[in-house]
Design an enzyme around this catalytic site. Structure first.
Site, PDB file in Angstrom:
ATOM      1  N   HIS A 119       0.849  -1.189   0.000  1.00 42.86           N
ATOM      2  CA  HIS A 119       0.000   0.000   0.000  1.00 42.86           C
ATOM      3  C   HIS A 119       0.881   1.233   0.000  1.00 42.86           C
ATOM      4  CE1 HIS A 119      -3.129   2.870   1.050  1.00 42.86           C
ATOM      5  NE2 HIS A 119      -3.962   1.958   0.622  1.00 42.86           N
ATOM      6  N   ASP A 158      -7.955  -5.298   0.106  1.00 40.55           N
ATOM      7  CA  ASP A 158      -8.469  -6.187  -0.939  1.00 40.55           C
ATOM      8  C   ASP A 158      -8.121  -7.650  -0.711  1.00 40.55           C
ATOM      9  OD1 ASP A 158      -9.655  -4.169  -2.482  1.00 40.55           O
ATOM     10  OD2 ASP A 158      -7.715  -3.593  -3.296  1.00 40.55           O
TER      11      ASP A 158
HETATM   12  N1  CMC Z   1       3.998  -7.960  -4.632  1.00 38.18           N
HETATM   13  C1  CMC Z   1       5.339  -7.984  -4.847  1.00 38.18           C
HETATM   14  N2  CMC Z   1       6.122  -6.888  -4.794  1.00 38.18           N
HETATM   15  C2  CMC Z   1       5.542  -5.721  -4.520  1.00 38.18           C
HETATM   16  C3  CMC Z   1       4.150  -5.617  -4.294  1.00 38.18           C
HETATM   17  C4  CMC Z   1       3.385  -6.795  -4.352  1.00 38.18           C
HETATM   18  N3  CMC Z   1       2.074  -6.754  -4.133  1.00 38.18           N
HETATM   19  N4  CMC Z   1       3.837  -4.332  -4.053  1.00 38.18           N
HETATM   20  C5  CMC Z   1       4.980  -3.635  -4.127  1.00 38.18           C
HETATM   21  N5  CMC Z   1       6.016  -4.478  -4.405  1.00 38.18           N
HETATM   22  C6  CMC Z   1       7.441  -4.116  -4.483  1.00 38.18           C
HETATM   23  C7  CMC Z   1       7.772  -3.409  -5.769  1.00 38.18           C
HETATM   24  O1  CMC Z   1       8.196  -4.312  -6.760  1.00 38.18           O
HETATM   25  C8  CMC Z   1       8.893  -2.478  -5.306  1.00 38.18           C
HETATM   26  O2  CMC Z   1      10.072  -3.274  -5.166  1.00 38.18           O
HETATM   27  P1  CMC Z   1      11.528  -2.616  -5.505  1.00 38.18           P
HETATM   28  O3  CMC Z   1      11.697  -1.539  -4.475  1.00 38.18           O
HETATM   29  O4  CMC Z   1      12.464  -3.738  -5.372  1.00 38.18           O
HETATM   30  O5  CMC Z   1      11.432  -2.077  -6.909  1.00 38.18           O
HETATM   31  C9  CMC Z   1       8.478  -2.077  -3.882  1.00 38.18           C
HETATM   32  O6  CMC Z   1       7.673  -3.173  -3.416  1.00 38.18           O
HETATM   33  C10 CMC Z   1       7.677  -0.785  -3.796  1.00 38.18           C
HETATM   34  O7  CMC Z   1       6.580  -0.897  -4.715  1.00 38.18           O
HETATM   35  P2  CMC Z   1       5.915   0.343  -5.453  1.00 38.18           P
HETATM   36  O8  CMC Z   1       5.161  -0.166  -6.628  1.00 38.18           O
HETATM   37  O9  CMC Z   1       6.962   1.390  -5.673  1.00 38.18           O
HETATM   38  O10 CMC Z   1       4.932   0.871  -4.336  1.00 38.18           O
HETATM   39  P3  CMC Z   1       3.708   1.848  -4.559  1.00 38.18           P
HETATM   40  O11 CMC Z   1       3.458   2.541  -3.274  1.00 38.18           O
HETATM   41  O12 CMC Z   1       3.957   2.713  -5.757  1.00 38.18           O
HETATM   42  O13 CMC Z   1       2.488   0.872  -4.937  1.00 38.18           O
HETATM   43  C11 CMC Z   1       0.667  -0.622  -4.738  1.00 38.18           C
HETATM   44  C12 CMC Z   1       1.499   0.488  -4.054  1.00 38.18           C
HETATM   45  C13 CMC Z   1      -0.571  -0.883  -3.893  1.00 38.18           C
HETATM   46  C14 CMC Z   1       0.228  -0.148  -6.119  1.00 38.18           C
HETATM   47  C15 CMC Z   1       1.529  -1.906  -4.856  1.00 38.18           C
HETATM   48  O14 CMC Z   1       1.917  -2.337  -3.580  1.00 38.18           O
HETATM   49  C16 CMC Z   1       0.797  -3.025  -5.616  1.00 38.18           C
HETATM   50  O15 CMC Z   1       0.844  -3.073  -6.834  1.00 38.18           O
HETATM   51  N6  CMC Z   1       0.101  -3.959  -4.863  1.00 38.18           N
HETATM   52  C17 CMC Z   1      -0.658  -5.010  -5.513  1.00 38.18           C
HETATM   53  C18 CMC Z   1      -1.989  -4.464  -5.987  1.00 38.18           C
HETATM   54  C19 CMC Z   1      -2.937  -4.195  -4.834  1.00 38.18           C
HETATM   55  O16 CMC Z   1      -3.136  -5.012  -3.944  1.00 38.18           O
HETATM   56  N7  CMC Z   1      -3.581  -3.018  -4.886  1.00 38.18           N
HETATM   57  C20 CMC Z   1      -4.582  -2.621  -3.896  1.00 38.18           C
HETATM   58  C21 CMC Z   1      -4.088  -1.485  -3.054  1.00 38.18           C
HETATM   59  S1  CMC Z   1      -5.091  -1.203  -1.589  1.00 38.18           S
HETATM   60  C22 CMC Z   1      -6.660  -0.765  -2.128  1.00 38.18           C
HETATM   61  C23 CMC Z   1      -6.735   0.351  -3.107  1.00 38.18           C
HETATM   62  O17 CMC Z   1      -5.936   1.269  -3.126  1.00 38.18           O
HETATM   63  O18 CMC Z   1      -7.673   0.314  -3.890  1.00 38.18           O
END
Ligand code: CMC
Length: 428
Positions: free
Chosen positions: A306, A363
């Site tokens: 998140h 989720d």
């Molecule tokens: N599985 C594996 N690796 C992950 C995940 C995951 N679910 N989420 C983040 N990472 C890794 C990502 O690869 C990155 O690694 P590195 O630093 O080595 O490059 C690091 O963690 C930081 O990720 P980010 O994408 O820069 O983080 P963000 O804050 O931009 O993204 C997020 C947040 C929610 C989009 C992301 O965690 C994600 O894609 N999660 C899976 C989708 C999900 O469950 N979304 C629902 C979010 S909660 C409800 C809502 O908002 O609607």
């Protein structure tokens, strides 16, 4: 504590005011930075940018705190109902008995939609995703109600707000009925808001449909937990689109489209697809977790991570408990729940997830809960949208009352070619 910060670039300096929120959050007001220093700020994904000051929802992502108008989410989920929470978010306080009675009556009164919507839905392909059908139909409400489109007329806004909350359950149910080829059910306004929704989704004209109170309560709770989450992607979309002075219906349609993405609300459907794939492809939870660690954005552990919560998502804790409760009460055994629990146990102890502060989000267990009570997976995100609707509305209204109101218009650092001249086609 200093209430300004001094920024020096070369031989130029500027004093930037520090703005402090009611919970002690501090931010630099950079509004004069460009006019006085010729600088803009660069913050991809707005990860550290405050786009507004807001009185609606407070989140402390490190401590796992979420409050609506100051009230902890745990208290709201335990004691309130979705419609009461909608009132709280939109009007700022919990309603008195009379206020709630009037609000409830008005929402109930507006649930029916124009008969021409049947033709509207009929024109969509059968396999149209309900979220696409919802955004299209919510956008289309502006064509049916040209009498209430002025975002600065309080009476017109009030009518639009009530119409939208009321009609959204009918539109979502119609979107689903269209996708499975069943007749649309008219709202039955002797039922509660959630019971009416379930009746329109599951009922048919052939048999009486009795809503299970256990299911009604858990859906009500899920809607409450999704009702607002400050400046997330879809809410920011609603504010940005609304800042062009377009009507409420068009602004909310933008929010529905943003919510559908798998990184945002669409993750709840993706979680179930992921759990079902693990079950059906004979993969172990550990193998899946290993795959998710490769850094491939298309193979993430869905329902994990998140932008704001870096410790735990308080909504997840409540949903997980609710999920176990409802499955127990209904006597449902769920293989998907077993896989989810196993995935969570492995991931929360794994260095990759611990170092990156990735924990299960809202989720992760919501899809399992929806599945256990018979909600089809292509409707999960539509239920999220129904829940988020009062938050979108409250944020849109707050923006229109903000003395700092401006059309949303970020800047950029241009990195393309410098001046180049047009070359006629025969010379290229
Ligand atoms: N599985 C594996 N690796 C992950 C995940 C995951 N679910 N989420 C983040 N990472 C890794 C990502 O690869 C990155 O690694 P590195 O630093 O080595 O490059 C690091 O963690 C930081 O990720 P980010 O994408 O820069 O983080 P963000 O804050 O931009 O993204 C997020 C947040 C929610 C989009 C992301 O965690 C994600 O894609 N999660 C899976 C989708 C999900 O469950 N979304 C629902 C979010 S909660 C409800 C809502 O908002 O609607």
């Amino acid at each position: 504590m200093a209430d300004t910060a001094k920024l020096t670039v070369g031989d130029q300096s500027i004093e930037l005011p520090i703005v402090e929120g009611s919970e002690g959050e501090r931010g630099l007001d950079i509004r004069k930075l460009r006019s006085e220093m010729g600088l803009i700020t660069l913050d991809p994904g707005y990860a550290n940018t405050g786009s507004c000051q807001s009185r609606i929802t407070f989140i402390d992502g490190d401590k796992g705190i979420l409050r609506y108008r100051g009230i902890p989410i745990e208290e709201v989920a335990e004691n309130s109902t979705f419609l009461e929470v909608a009132y709280l978010l939109i009007y700022g306080t919990l309603p008195t008995r009379d206020q709630f009675k009037n609000f409830h009556a008005s929402i109930t009164y507006h649930t029916m939609i124009h008969e021409d919507f049947k033709r509207f839905f009929g024109a969509l392909p059968k396999d149209a995703h309900p979220m696409a059908a919802c955004s299209a139909s919510v956008g289309a409400l502006s064509t049916f109600y040209p009498d209430s489109l002025d975002p600065r007329d309080p009476r017109q806004v009030e009518v639009s707000v009530h119409r939208l909350i009321a009609k959204m359950i009918t539109l979502a149910a119609y979107a689903y009925k269209h996708s499975i080829g069943q007749p649309f059910m008219y709202p039955a306004n002797n039922r509660s808001y959630v019971a009416n929704l379930l009746y329109m989704v599951f009922g048919t004209p052939c048999e009486e449909y009795i809503v299970d109170p256990v299911i009604e309560r858990v859906i009500d709770m899920l809607l409450i937990l999704h009702a607002d989450h400050e400046q997330n992607c879809s809410t920011s979309a609603v504010r940005l689109v609304g800042s062009s002075m377009v009507n409420l219906f068009s602004s909310i349609a933008a929010g529905i489209n943003a919510l559908r993405g798998p990184s945002h609300g669409g993750a709840n459907q993706e979680v179930i697809n992921m759990l079902a794939a693990i079950r059906d492809e004979g993969m172990t939870a550990r193998q899946f977790v290993e795959r998710a660690k490769r850094g491939d954005p298309t193979a993430r552990l869905m329902g994990f991570g998140h932008r704001v919560y870096k410790n735990f998502d308080p909504r997840m804790k409540i949903i997980k408990k609710g999920c176990f409760d409802v499955l127990g009460k209904l006597g449902v055994h769920s293989k998907l729940l077993e896989i989810a629990v196993e995935l969570e146990e492995i991931a929360i102890k794994d260095d990759y997830f611990v170092e990156r502060k990735l924990y299960p989000n809202v989720d992760f267990y919501s899809g399992v809960t929806y599945t256990a009570i018979g909600i089809p997976s292509n409707m999960f995100t539509a239920f999220f949208a129904l829940g988020r609707l009062p938050g979108w509305i409250a944020q849109w209204m707050e923006m229109h009352h903000d003395p700092d109101f401006k059309i949303g218009r970020p800047r950029q650092i241009y990195t393309g070619p410098t001046l180049t001249h047009y070359v006629p086609i025969e010379e290229r």
